[in-house]
Write a protein that holds these residues in place. Structure first.
Motif, mmCIF file in Angstrom:
data_model
loop_
_atom_site.group_PDB
_atom_site.id
_atom_site.type_symbol
_atom_site.label_atom_id
_atom_site.label_comp_id
_atom_site.label_asym_id
_atom_site.label_seq_id
_atom_site.Cartn_x
_atom_site.Cartn_y
_atom_site.Cartn_z
ATOM 1 N N TRP A 1 0.871 -1.391 -0.091
ATOM 2 C CA TRP A 1 0.083 -0.013 -0.121
ATOM 3 C C TRP A 1 0.739 1.349 0.008
ATOM 4 C CZ3 TRP A 1 -5.134 0.275 -0.373
ATOM 5 C CH2 TRP A 1 -5.944 -0.767 -0.168
ATOM 6 N N VAL A 2 0.254 2.361 -0.652
ATOM 7 C CA VAL A 2 1.201 3.438 -0.980
ATOM 8 C C VAL A 2 -0.050 4.398 -0.465
ATOM 9 C CG1 VAL A 2 2.397 5.097 -2.264
ATOM 10 C CG2 VAL A 2 2.826 2.949 -2.706
ATOM 11 N N ILE A 3 0.183 5.297 0.745
ATOM 12 C CA ILE A 3 -0.787 6.388 1.086
ATOM 13 C C ILE A 3 0.001 7.590 0.907
ATOM 14 C CG2 ILE A 3 -2.227 7.407 3.054
ATOM 15 C CD1 ILE A 3 -1.022 3.627 2.776
ATOM 16 N N TRP A 4 -0.331 8.455 -0.126
ATOM 17 C CA TRP A 4 0.131 9.523 -0.321
ATOM 18 C C TRP A 4 -0.881 10.762 0.147
ATOM 19 C CZ3 TRP A 4 -1.227 11.918 -5.618
ATOM 20 C CH2 TRP A 4 -0.560 13.181 -6.086
ATOM 21 N N TYR A 5 -0.445 11.569 1.086
ATOM 22 C CA TYR A 5 -1.156 12.569 1.569
ATOM 23 C C TYR A 5 -0.370 13.833 1.840
ATOM 24 C CZ TYR A 5 1.169 11.559 6.088
ATOM 25 O OH TYR A 5 1.974 11.104 7.230
ATOM 26 N N ASN A 6 -1.372 14.866 2.046
ATOM 27 C CA ASN A 6 -1.065 16.272 2.446
ATOM 28 C C ASN A 6 -1.992 16.817 3.214
ATOM 29 O OD1 ASN A 6 -0.290 19.248 2.252
ATOM 30 N ND2 ASN A 6 0.728 18.902 0.361
ATOM 31 N N LYS A 7 -1.544 17.253 4.488
ATOM 32 C CA LYS A 7 -2.377 17.750 5.664
ATOM 33 C C LYS A 7 -2.642 19.133 5.581
ATOM 34 C CE LYS A 7 -2.193 15.728 9.620
ATOM 35 N NZ LYS A 7 -1.812 15.527 10.862
ATOM 36 N N GLU A 8 -1.894 19.968 4.539
ATOM 37 C CA GLU A 8 -2.214 21.224 4.511
ATOM 38 C C GLU A 8 -2.851 21.597 3.148
ATOM 39 O OE1 GLU A 8 0.975 20.386 5.383
ATOM 40 O OE2 GLU A 8 0.165 20.552 7.371
ATOM 41 N N ASP A 9 -2.457 21.142 2.027
ATOM 42 C CA ASP A 9 -3.192 21.496 0.699
ATOM 43 C C ASP A 9 -3.517 20.094 -0.108
ATOM 44 O OD1 ASP A 9 -2.249 24.066 0.753
ATOM 45 O OD2 ASP A 9 -0.221 23.220 0.689
ATOM 46 N N PRO A 10 -4.370 20.419 -0.987
ATOM 47 C CA PRO A 10 -4.835 19.362 -1.954
ATOM 48 C C PRO A 10 -3.603 18.599 -2.534
ATOM 49 C CG PRO A 10 -6.065 21.115 -2.333
ATOM 50 C CD PRO A 10 -5.036 21.495 -1.235
ATOM 51 N N LEU A 11 -3.710 17.183 -2.852
ATOM 52 C CA LEU A 11 -2.610 16.536 -3.489
ATOM 53 C C LEU A 11 -2.274 17.290 -5.025
ATOM 54 C CD1 LEU A 11 -3.835 12.904 -2.634
ATOM 55 C CD2 LEU A 11 -1.842 14.158 -1.531
ATOM 56 N N ASP A 12 -1.090 17.340 -5.210
ATOM 57 C CA ASP A 12 -0.503 17.716 -6.264
ATOM 58 C C ASP A 12 0.076 16.887 -7.271
ATOM 59 O OD1 ASP A 12 0.451 19.304 -8.385
ATOM 60 O OD2 ASP A 12 1.356 20.866 -7.146
ATOM 61 N N PRO A 13 -0.190 16.404 -8.305
ATOM 62 C CA PRO A 13 0.514 15.324 -9.025
ATOM 63 C C PRO A 13 1.538 15.796 -9.812
ATOM 64 C CG PRO A 13 -1.579 15.965 -10.145
ATOM 65 C CD PRO A 13 -1.556 16.575 -8.739
ATOM 66 N N THR A 14 1.949 17.022 -9.830
ATOM 67 C CA THR A 14 3.178 17.617 -10.581
ATOM 68 C C THR A 14 4.174 17.836 -9.382
ATOM 69 O OG1 THR A 14 2.590 20.150 -9.866
ATOM 70 C CG2 THR A 14 1.625 19.145 -12.015
ATOM 71 N N MET A 15 4.063 17.754 -8.242
ATOM 72 C CA MET A 15 4.976 17.689 -7.241
ATOM 73 C C MET A 15 6.115 16.206 -7.551
ATOM 74 S SD MET A 15 5.051 20.124 -4.950
ATOM 75 C CE MET A 15 5.441 19.845 -3.402
ATOM 76 N N PRO A 16 7.161 16.259 -6.710
ATOM 77 C CA PRO A 16 8.182 15.319 -7.183
ATOM 78 C C PRO A 16 7.477 13.850 -6.782
ATOM 79 C CG PRO A 16 9.288 17.180 -6.299
ATOM 80 C CD PRO A 16 7.920 17.709 -6.111
ATOM 81 N N LEU A 17 6.956 13.799 -5.481
ATOM 82 C CA LEU A 17 6.510 12.472 -5.184
ATOM 83 C C LEU A 17 5.176 12.215 -5.809
ATOM 84 C CD1 LEU A 17 6.340 10.010 -3.549
ATOM 85 C CD2 LEU A 17 5.006 11.204 -1.885
ATOM 86 N N GLY A 18 4.434 13.357 -6.382
ATOM 87 C CA GLY A 18 2.944 13.065 -6.891
ATOM 88 C C GLY A 18 3.540 12.421 -8.599
ATOM 89 N N ARG A 19 4.479 13.128 -8.935
ATOM 90 C CA ARG A 19 4.807 12.543 -10.457
ATOM 91 C C ARG A 19 4.899 10.994 -10.446
ATOM 92 N NH1 ARG A 19 7.849 17.542 -10.593
ATOM 93 N NH2 ARG A 19 9.998 16.004 -10.482
#
Length: 406
Positions: free
Chosen positions: A263-281
């Motif tokens: 399982w990979v849980i990708w999260y951001n507690k301050e802002d919406p998830l951004d697929p252009t960020m390094p991990l998001g890509r």
């Protein structure tokens, strides 16, 4: 290295095994919430060698049952979800919310109520959180449900995907606590690679924690100071690995001895998830097949490795850092031969992980049984990975100064 018997102790997870007994004391995610739709087909799942079906009724309530019907052992995956119950197509027995048997039409009418009351049904407690469906496969009362850093976030800030990995679960966990490989396997594409490149052989410091262990990787900067990476292991399934400005949690759930869910849980507690960020890509491509992101690699020679770019334009020849991990983990074998490995100084986290697991399995079947990191025993909400630069020479003090918000 581990002797064959010790390797088996941490690798074998079926009913009655020491490790299987330990793991059954914990809630574990087994399916994505979005995959189990109201009134739709039951979804197959398997964990710790137990085949299950999960279904959602029209009112949103969930049920989780052993896949084989308690009557004549036909597969309930063939069943029909009417919206009010799951019906076995063999004899029409029906199961409602929570797996409770609600109809046995093949029994005489005068016996039906009593028969349903005494019928042993292998229904498992089931819950929903963070976009995942969790089950408890142990005996007795349900343990407290885990509350971790990503809990309570909506789907704009937290996304979970899962890959079915064709190897034992421990080698996937070992990859997560092995921070030294970042500067080698992932050197072409790891976010923060410039900092990882400060030192190919970081100093690894392991500290026991009540919930598992904390691993510090210290890479001295060329001009002075340090780049620290802090990985948290929460026994038995979870790792929080630092991702610089982004956050990720990883959960390794054994399907059986030679397969696991990653399982990979990708999260951001301050802002919406951004697929252009390094991990998001790297996470975004996994969402094409979110119920098994390894599908993109199947049927390809050497896990889809591009041999033309290997070692030149691209160090590994694999186009996603998650696929890099998956390829090397599966290449180690269905269950890694740990008796013939040769460990180095960078492997102290791996060694400690194995000891934690061996001790936990041993104590879980002792009299009286002791469960390491027993659910509800430790506060897990503030635990997460951290990566930061510091002038401080003591990683524990530097982490305290940097604050757990990093």
């Amino acid at each position: 290295m581990l002797k064959t018997a010790d390797n088996a102790q941490i690798s074998q997870v079926g009913p009655g095994t020491p490790m299987g007994t330990y793991l059954r004391k914990f809630w574990m995610p087994v399916a994505r919430s979005a995959a189990v739709r109201a009134g739709a087909d039951p979804v197959r799942a398997k964990a710790l060698g137990v085949p299950m079906v999960i279904y959602r009724l029209a009112d949103g309530s969930l049920g989780c049952l052993d896949e084989q019907c308690p009557h004549r052992r036909a597969s309930l995956a063939l069943g029909f979800n009417s919206g009010t119950s799951l019906t076995c197509i063999y004899h029409g027995w029906e199961f409602g919310s929570g797996g409770r048997c609600v109809a046995v039409p093949t029994e005489p009418e005068q016996r039906r109520d009593r028969f349903r009351e005494i019928l042993p049904v292998n229904a498992h407690p089931v819950r929903e959180a963070a976009g995942m469906i969790w089950v408890y496969l142990g005996d007795g009362d349900e343990p407290p449900f885990p509350d971790m850093d990503f809990m309570g976030l909506d789907e704009t800030q937290c996304q979970a995907v899962v890959g079915v990995t064709r190897c034992g679960w421990v080698q996937c966990l070992e990859g997560l606590v092995d921070t030294a490989h970042l500067g080698q396997l992932h050197k072409t594409q790891f976010p923060g690679q410039d900092q990882v490149a400060y030192e190919a052989a970081p100093s690894i410091i392991v500290r026991d924690r009540p919930y598992g262990m904390r691993i510090y990787a210290d890479r001295p900067r060329p001009g002075g100071g340090h780049y620290y990476r802090v990985t948290e292991y929460i026994a038995p399934f979870w790792c929080f690995v630092p991702q610089n400005d982004e956050r990720a949690a990883f959960c390794i759930v054994p399907i059986d001895d030679t397969h696991c869910m990653q399982w990979v849980i990708w999260y951001n507690k301050e802002d919406p998830l951004d697929p252009t960020m390094p991990l998001g890509r790297h996470v975004a491509p996994l969402t094409r097949n979110p119920d098994d992101f390894t599908a993109d690699m199947r049927g390809k020679d050497r896990w889809g490795q591009d041999r033309d770019t290997l070692g030149r334009d691209h160090f590994s020849g694999l186009n996603n850092l998650f696929f890099e991990d998956l390829a090397v983990q599966e290449s180690q074998g269905a269950i890694m031969d740990r008796e013939n490995e040769h460990l180095g100084s960078s492997d102290v986290g791996v060694v400690r992980l194995r000891k934690i697991l061996r001790d936990a399995a041993t104590k879980a079947v002792a009299e009286p049984a002791v469960i390491f990191n027993h659910p509800g025993e430790n506060d897990l909400k503030s635990i997460r990975g951290a990566a930061f630069e510091s002038e401080g020479d003591n990683p524990e003090e530097a982490l305290a100064v940097a604050g757990r918000a990093v």
